[in-house]
Design a protein around this motif. Sequence first.
Motif, mmCIF file in Angstrom:
data_model
loop_
_atom_site.group_PDB
_atom_site.id
_atom_site.type_symbol
_atom_site.label_atom_id
_atom_site.label_comp_id
_atom_site.label_asym_id
_atom_site.label_seq_id
_atom_site.Cartn_x
_atom_site.Cartn_y
_atom_site.Cartn_z
ATOM 1 N N UNK A 273 0.825 -1.201 0.000
ATOM 2 C CA UNK A 273 0.000 0.000 0.000
ATOM 3 C C UNK A 273 0.866 1.261 0.000
ATOM 4 N N UNK A 274 0.569 2.204 -0.890
ATOM 5 C CA UNK A 274 1.190 3.522 -0.901
ATOM 6 C C UNK A 274 0.170 4.537 -0.420
ATOM 7 N N UNK A 275 0.539 5.331 0.593
ATOM 8 C CA UNK A 275 -0.342 6.360 1.152
ATOM 9 C C UNK A 275 0.328 7.721 1.006
ATOM 10 N N UNK A 276 -0.350 8.645 0.354
ATOM 11 C CA UNK A 276 0.200 9.980 0.123
ATOM 12 C C UNK A 276 -0.732 11.044 0.685
ATOM 13 N N UNK A 277 -0.126 12.068 1.276
ATOM 14 C CA UNK A 277 -0.831 13.277 1.685
ATOM 15 C C UNK A 277 0.027 14.440 1.229
ATOM 16 N N UNK A 278 -0.551 15.350 0.456
ATOM 17 C CA UNK A 278 0.253 16.493 0.012
ATOM 18 C C UNK A 278 -0.652 17.636 -0.405
ATOM 19 N N UNK B 21 -5.507 20.089 -1.326
ATOM 20 C CA UNK B 21 -4.996 18.964 -0.539
ATOM 21 C C UNK B 21 -5.476 17.676 -1.199
ATOM 22 N N UNK B 22 -4.565 16.727 -1.368
ATOM 23 C CA UNK B 22 -4.954 15.445 -1.948
ATOM 24 C C UNK B 22 -4.445 14.302 -1.076
ATOM 25 N N UNK B 23 -5.338 13.346 -0.846
ATOM 26 C CA UNK B 23 -5.003 12.109 -0.144
ATOM 27 C C UNK B 23 -5.164 10.962 -1.134
ATOM 28 N N UNK B 24 -4.163 10.093 -1.193
ATOM 29 C CA UNK B 24 -4.167 9.001 -2.164
ATOM 30 C C UNK B 24 -3.806 7.692 -1.466
ATOM 31 N N UNK B 25 -4.593 6.657 -1.740
ATOM 32 C CA UNK B 25 -4.250 5.299 -1.335
ATOM 33 C C UNK B 25 -4.167 4.455 -2.605
ATOM 34 N N UNK B 26 -3.021 3.810 -2.815
ATOM 35 C CA UNK B 26 -2.814 3.021 -4.026
ATOM 36 C C UNK B 26 -2.112 1.720 -3.671
ATOM 37 N N UNK B 27 -2.346 0.698 -4.480
ATOM 38 C CA UNK B 27 -1.804 -0.643 -4.226
ATOM 39 C C UNK B 27 -0.886 -1.087 -5.359
ATOM 40 N N UNK B 28 0.153 -1.855 -4.993
ATOM 41 C CA UNK B 28 0.934 -2.583 -5.986
ATOM 42 C C UNK B 28 0.115 -3.807 -6.371
ATOM 43 N N UNK B 29 -0.218 -3.975 -7.655
ATOM 44 C CA UNK B 29 -1.025 -5.147 -8.030
ATOM 45 C C UNK B 29 -0.334 -6.444 -7.630
#
Length: 306
Positions: free
Chosen positions: A134-139, A193-201
Motif C-alpha cells: 500500500x502507498x499512502x500519500x498526503x500532500x 490537498x490530496x489524499x491518495x491510497x494506491x496498491x501494488x497489483x
Amino acid sequence: MDETAKARRVWDQAAPRYDRQIAFLEKHWFTGGREWLGARATGRILDVGVGTGRNLPHYPADATVTGIDLSPAMLAVARRRARRPVELHEGDATRLPFPDGSFDTVVCALSLCTIPDPRAAIGEAWRVLVPGGRLLLLDHIGSSWPPVHAAQWLVERVTVRAAGEHFTRRQLPLVRAAGFEVVEAERLKAGTIERVQALVPDGDQAGIGRGPAAVTGRARGGCRTCRLRAGSPSFGDRPAVERACRASVHDRCEAGADDDAKPARGRTGKLWRAAEDLIGGEAQGGFLPAYGERAVIVLIAVREFR
C-alpha cells in the motif's frame, strides 16, 4: 549546490521551528490528514520524509515502523518525539537503502512537494513494497479553483528557487503511471490537498512500474484543451505537455477529474480565464512560506463557502 544538497540545508535550518510553523497549517489546511494516513497504514511501515516524526503517534501499535529523511536535524527531533520503537535512517527518497519488497506500507506525507525527483521517489516506493503493498500519500497540490491556483503559482516563484518547495505539483498522475492501482483519492480545501491510497497489483503484473523509468508515457485519458491523448509519445513528458498546453486543468485531465471546477460564466468567467492565462502551463509548485499561507487559506475559504 545540487538540488538534494540544497533541500538538506533548507530542512536542517527549518528543523528547530518546523513543528511550531506546521501546527497552524495542520489545524486549518491539512486537517485530519495524519490521522487518515495512520488509519490505513499496516504491517511493516516505511515513512518516507518522516521529518520530525509527526506521523508516528498515528500508526497502529502493532506496526513495525521505519522512517527515512534527508535532514539529520529533522531526524534528531523525530528521535526525541518517538514514544515507540522506530528505526530512523538518514537517506534519499530517490535511492532508498532497503531491499525490494521490504515493506507492506509506504507513507509519504507533505514531502513529495520538495523532493527534486518525485517520479523517482514513487518508483522507489514501488520497489520496496511487497505485491499488494500500500502507498499512502498526503500532500498539497495546485488548486482546482484558478484564483487560488494563481496565488500558489505566484508564491512558488519564490519558494521553488529559495527552498525547492513546490505548490502546483500533483503526484496522482505519477502514481498511476508507475503502475499502482489507485483505490482511494480525494481532494479537499478547494482542491489544494490530496489524499491518495494506491496498491501494488498482486503478482507485479509483468513488472510494470519498477523504477522511475517506467513512469513516463503511461498517463491515462487526455486533455480537453490540447487534445493530447494517453499513448501519445509526449503525453507522459510533463514539461513537453505543459509547453504545449496552457490549461490550468491539464494536470487533472488524465483522470477526467474536473471535480472541483465550476462553469465559468460572466464576470466569474473572465476572472477564471485571466487566472488561467496567469497560471499558464509552466507551474511546478509547492509549500507556502509564512508570509503567504494565511492569504491562500482565506482564498480557499472563499472558494468553499461562496
